[in-house]
Design a protein around this motif. Sequence first.
Motif, PDB file in Angstrom:
ATOM      1  N   PRO A 180       0.717  -0.920  -0.023  1.00  0.00           N
ATOM      2  CA  PRO A 180      -0.174   0.705   0.435  1.00  0.00           C
ATOM      3  C   PRO A 180       1.071   1.499  -0.196  1.00  0.00           C
ATOM      4  CG  PRO A 180      -0.149  -1.397   2.320  1.00  0.00           C
ATOM      5  CD  PRO A 180       0.712  -2.201   0.766  1.00  0.00           C
ATOM      6  N   PHE A 181       0.774   2.437  -0.591  1.00  0.00           N
ATOM      7  CA  PHE A 181       1.059   3.112  -1.325  1.00  0.00           C
ATOM      8  C   PHE A 181       0.388   4.868  -0.824  1.00  0.00           C
ATOM      9  CE2 PHE A 181       3.694   0.846  -3.372  1.00  0.00           C
ATOM     10  CZ  PHE A 181       5.324   1.381  -2.739  1.00  0.00           C
ATOM     11  N   CYS A 182       0.419   5.514  -0.109  1.00  0.00           N
ATOM     12  CA  CYS A 182      -0.472   7.300   0.031  1.00  0.00           C
ATOM     13  C   CYS A 182       0.395   7.743  -0.790  1.00  0.00           C
ATOM     14  CB  CYS A 182      -0.090   7.110   1.192  1.00  0.00           C
ATOM     15  SG  CYS A 182      -1.349   9.067   1.356  1.00  0.00           S
ATOM     16  N   VAL A 183      -0.183   8.081  -1.910  1.00  0.00           N
ATOM     17  CA  VAL A 183      -0.097   9.538  -2.558  1.00  0.00           C
ATOM     18  C   VAL A 183      -1.011  10.771  -2.195  1.00  0.00           C
ATOM     19  CG1 VAL A 183      -1.214  10.528  -5.038  1.00  0.00           C
ATOM     20  CG2 VAL A 183      -0.334   7.987  -4.721  1.00  0.00           C
ATOM     21  N   ASP A 184      -0.177  11.693  -2.008  1.00  0.00           N
ATOM     22  CA  ASP A 184      -0.726  13.062  -1.432  1.00  0.00           C
ATOM     23  C   ASP A 184       0.007  14.501  -2.237  1.00  0.00           C
ATOM     24  OD1 ASP A 184       2.059  13.034  -1.604  1.00  0.00           O
ATOM     25  OD2 ASP A 184       2.121  13.925   0.265  1.00  0.00           O
ATOM     26  N   THR A 185       0.399  14.200  -3.855  1.00  0.00           N
ATOM     27  CA  THR A 185       0.275  15.588  -4.478  1.00  0.00           C
ATOM     28  C   THR A 185      -0.637  15.612  -5.860  1.00  0.00           C
ATOM     29  OG1 THR A 185       2.580  14.638  -5.838  1.00  0.00           O
ATOM     30  CG2 THR A 185       2.266  15.895  -3.422  1.00  0.00           C
ATOM     31  N   ARG A 186      -0.543  16.383  -6.774  1.00  0.00           N
ATOM     32  CA  ARG A 186      -1.190  16.368  -8.248  1.00  0.00           C
ATOM     33  C   ARG A 186       0.051  15.323  -8.824  1.00  0.00           C
ATOM     34  NH1 ARG A 186      -3.667  21.719  -9.642  1.00  0.00           N
ATOM     35  NH2 ARG A 186      -1.359  22.255  -8.792  1.00  0.00           N
ATOM     36  N   GLN A 187       1.404  15.125  -8.690  1.00  0.00           N
ATOM     37  CA  GLN A 187       1.766  15.402  -9.141  1.00  0.00           C
ATOM     38  C   GLN A 187       2.219  13.306  -9.276  1.00  0.00           C
ATOM     39  OE1 GLN A 187       2.686  17.367  -7.682  1.00  0.00           O
ATOM     40  NE2 GLN A 187       2.316  19.419  -9.647  1.00  0.00           N
ATOM     41  N   GLY A 188       1.677  12.658  -8.270  1.00  0.00           N
ATOM     42  CA  GLY A 188       2.018  11.238  -8.091  1.00  0.00           C
ATOM     43  C   GLY A 188       2.746  11.078  -7.502  1.00  0.00           C
ATOM     44  N   ASP A 189       3.197  12.029  -5.934  1.00  0.00           N
ATOM     45  CA  ASP A 189       4.216  11.589  -5.285  1.00  0.00           C
ATOM     46  C   ASP A 189       3.894  10.677  -4.734  1.00  0.00           C
ATOM     47  OD1 ASP A 189       5.767  13.429  -5.854  1.00  0.00           O
ATOM     48  OD2 ASP A 189       5.589  15.311  -5.272  1.00  0.00           O
ATOM     49  N   LYS A 190       4.258   9.575  -4.471  1.00  0.00           N
ATOM     50  CA  LYS A 190       3.875   8.015  -3.091  1.00  0.00           C
ATOM     51  C   LYS A 190       5.247   7.983  -2.089  1.00  0.00           C
ATOM     52  CE  LYS A 190       4.844   4.457  -6.550  1.00  0.00           C
ATOM     53  NZ  LYS A 190       3.862   3.759  -7.121  1.00  0.00           N
ATOM     54  N   TYR A 191       4.769   7.778  -1.123  1.00  0.00           N
ATOM     55  CA  TYR A 191       5.993   6.831  -0.224  1.00  0.00           C
ATOM     56  C   TYR A 191       4.598   5.950   0.770  1.00  0.00           C
ATOM     57  CZ  TYR A 191       2.125   9.857   2.518  1.00  0.00           C
ATOM     58  OH  TYR A 191       1.229  10.608   3.607  1.00  0.00           O
ATOM     59  N   PRO A 192       5.256   4.574   1.094  1.00  0.00           N
ATOM     60  CA  PRO A 192       4.668   3.862   1.793  1.00  0.00           C
ATOM     61  C   PRO A 192       3.466   4.151   2.979  1.00  0.00           C
ATOM     62  CG  PRO A 192       7.095   3.358   2.065  1.00  0.00           C
ATOM     63  CD  PRO A 192       6.765   4.676   0.946  1.00  0.00           C
ATOM     64  N   LEU A 193       2.762   3.637   3.084  1.00  0.00           N
ATOM     65  CA  LEU A 193       1.615   4.260   4.003  1.00  0.00           C
ATOM     66  C   LEU A 193       1.504   3.362   5.122  1.00  0.00           C
ATOM     67  CD1 LEU A 193      -1.391   5.008   4.074  1.00  0.00           C
ATOM     68  CD2 LEU A 193      -2.400   2.768   3.328  1.00  0.00           C
ATOM     69  N   GLU A 194       2.507   2.371   5.690  1.00  0.00           N
ATOM     70  CA  GLU A 194       2.208   1.905   7.174  1.00  0.00           C
ATOM     71  C   GLU A 194       3.125   2.831   7.674  1.00  0.00           C
ATOM     72  OE1 GLU A 194       3.524  -2.718   8.986  1.00  0.00           O
ATOM     73  OE2 GLU A 194       4.260  -2.229   7.032  1.00  0.00           O
ATOM     74  N   PRO A 195       3.992   3.242   7.314  1.00  0.00           N
ATOM     75  CA  PRO A 195       5.121   4.267   8.375  1.00  0.00           C
ATOM     76  C   PRO A 195       4.541   5.756   8.220  1.00  0.00           C
ATOM     77  CG  PRO A 195       6.735   3.269   6.403  1.00  0.00           C
ATOM     78  CD  PRO A 195       5.859   3.034   6.178  1.00  0.00           C
ATOM     79  N   SER A 196       3.832   5.467   7.667  1.00  0.00           N
ATOM     80  CA  SER A 196       3.348   7.043   7.621  1.00  0.00           C
ATOM     81  C   SER A 196       2.720   7.886   9.045  1.00  0.00           C
ATOM     82  CB  SER A 196       2.026   7.348   6.640  1.00  0.00           C
ATOM     83  OG  SER A 196       1.133   6.647   6.321  1.00  0.00           O
ATOM     84  N   GLY A 197       1.865   6.292   9.372  1.00  0.00           N
ATOM     85  CA  GLY A 197       1.036   7.401  10.944  1.00  0.00           C
ATOM     86  C   GLY A 197      -0.220   6.692  10.089  1.00  0.00           C
ATOM     87  N   LEU A 198      -0.757   7.011   9.213  1.00  0.00           N
ATOM     88  CA  LEU A 198      -2.017   6.556   8.615  1.00  0.00           C
ATOM     89  C   LEU A 198      -2.855   5.597   9.305  1.00  0.00           C
ATOM     90  CD1 LEU A 198      -1.411   8.838   5.761  1.00  0.00           C
ATOM     91  CD2 LEU A 198      -2.712   9.961   8.049  1.00  0.00           C
ATOM     92  N   VAL A 199      -1.765   4.629   9.198  1.00  0.00           N
ATOM     93  CA  VAL A 199      -3.120   3.178   9.797  1.00  0.00           C
ATOM     94  C   VAL A 199      -2.887   3.437  10.585  1.00  0.00           C
ATOM     95  CG1 VAL A 199      -2.627   0.573   9.230  1.00  0.00           C
ATOM     96  CG2 VAL A 199      -2.498   2.649   7.531  1.00  0.00           C
ATOM     97  N   PRO A 200      -3.772   2.350  11.648  1.00  0.00           N
ATOM     98  CA  PRO A 200      -3.915   2.296  12.641  1.00  0.00           C
ATOM     99  C   PRO A 200      -3.170   1.189  13.384  1.00  0.00           C
ATOM    100  CG  PRO A 200      -6.388   1.609  12.243  1.00  0.00           C
ATOM    101  CD  PRO A 200      -4.967   2.381  10.826  1.00  0.00           C
ATOM    102  N   LYS A 201      -1.843   1.013  13.872  1.00  0.00           N
ATOM    103  CA  LYS A 201      -0.972   0.701  13.859  1.00  0.00           C
ATOM    104  C   LYS A 201      -0.847   0.001  15.416  1.00  0.00           C
ATOM    105  CE  LYS A 201       3.957  -0.947  13.577  1.00  0.00           C
ATOM    106  NZ  LYS A 201       5.371  -0.420  13.097  1.00  0.00           N
ATOM    107  N   TYR A 202      -0.849   0.935  16.401  1.00  0.00           N
ATOM    108  CA  TYR A 202      -0.607   0.772  17.557  1.00  0.00           C
ATOM    109  C   TYR A 202      -1.851  -0.152  18.355  1.00  0.00           C
ATOM    110  CZ  TYR A 202       3.977   2.860  17.006  1.00  0.00           C
ATOM    111  OH  TYR A 202       5.149   3.568  16.530  1.00  0.00           O
TER     112      TYR A 202
END
Length: 253
Positions: free
Chosen positions: A121-143
């Motif tokens: 899973p990746f997360c895209v946060d810009t219109r240009q399509g810049d993405k980064y891994p979703l798990e270490p981003s803090g958006l997934v309830p991990k703890y």
Amino acid sequence: MATQSAQKGASDPPPRPEQPGKPARYISKYREFVKHEAVKNKSQWKTMGPAKVAVPSPNDFLQKHSKEPKLAPKKKEEDGKKLLPLSVPQRTYRPVIRIKKNFIIKNAVAVIRGVPKKPRPFCVDTRQGDKYPLEPSGLVPKYINKKNYGVTPKYVTQRNEEIKREEEEYEASVLEQLKKKAMKILSDEERTNILKALKKNWEEINHAYQGLPVLTDTRYKKIHKEELELKLKQLEHDIAAIEKHKNIYIADV
């Protein structure tokens, strides 16, 4: 010719005066003796190592494989007979069976039976399509999905137990001190005895007060009269308090 020689002699410079010769250089008579002594006693203090070393012979040159370790000589075979190798294999012999594997078929079967990989899973946060891994981003309830989430740590429970134990010990010590300093009730017999003693004191002071002179013209008479009045008031107050209250408590001081 005579005239030419005369003219030449007249034109030559005058002769230089003769200078005295230099004295001969001084040479010591002990020069040869000093040279001999210097050569004789030269390097007498150099005593490290042998003075003379024997030159190796040209026949003792280093040969090939001369410094390699030499093996022990082989034992001679008994009676000059050599044992023939056995043609029959031993009982513990296990032949190596080589099976040809078809890796193409094996890989195809592994791919068919294998579980497909889940896309990362990746997360895209810009219109240009810049993405980064979703798990270490803090958006997934991990703890919150952990087993020990919301559980009080052991050190906190241990600290709370220690605090509770200290509070109980403190309360017990305070109750013990209060019990030691607790007030005791006055018995009826003691109450009547105290009341009789107070009334007797009041009668004595009242008798003394009644015996005072009518005229108090001196300072001493005024002070004595005021003291007796104060004592009478205090005794009357104490007698009234004891008669009013049936149960009287006394503190141990």
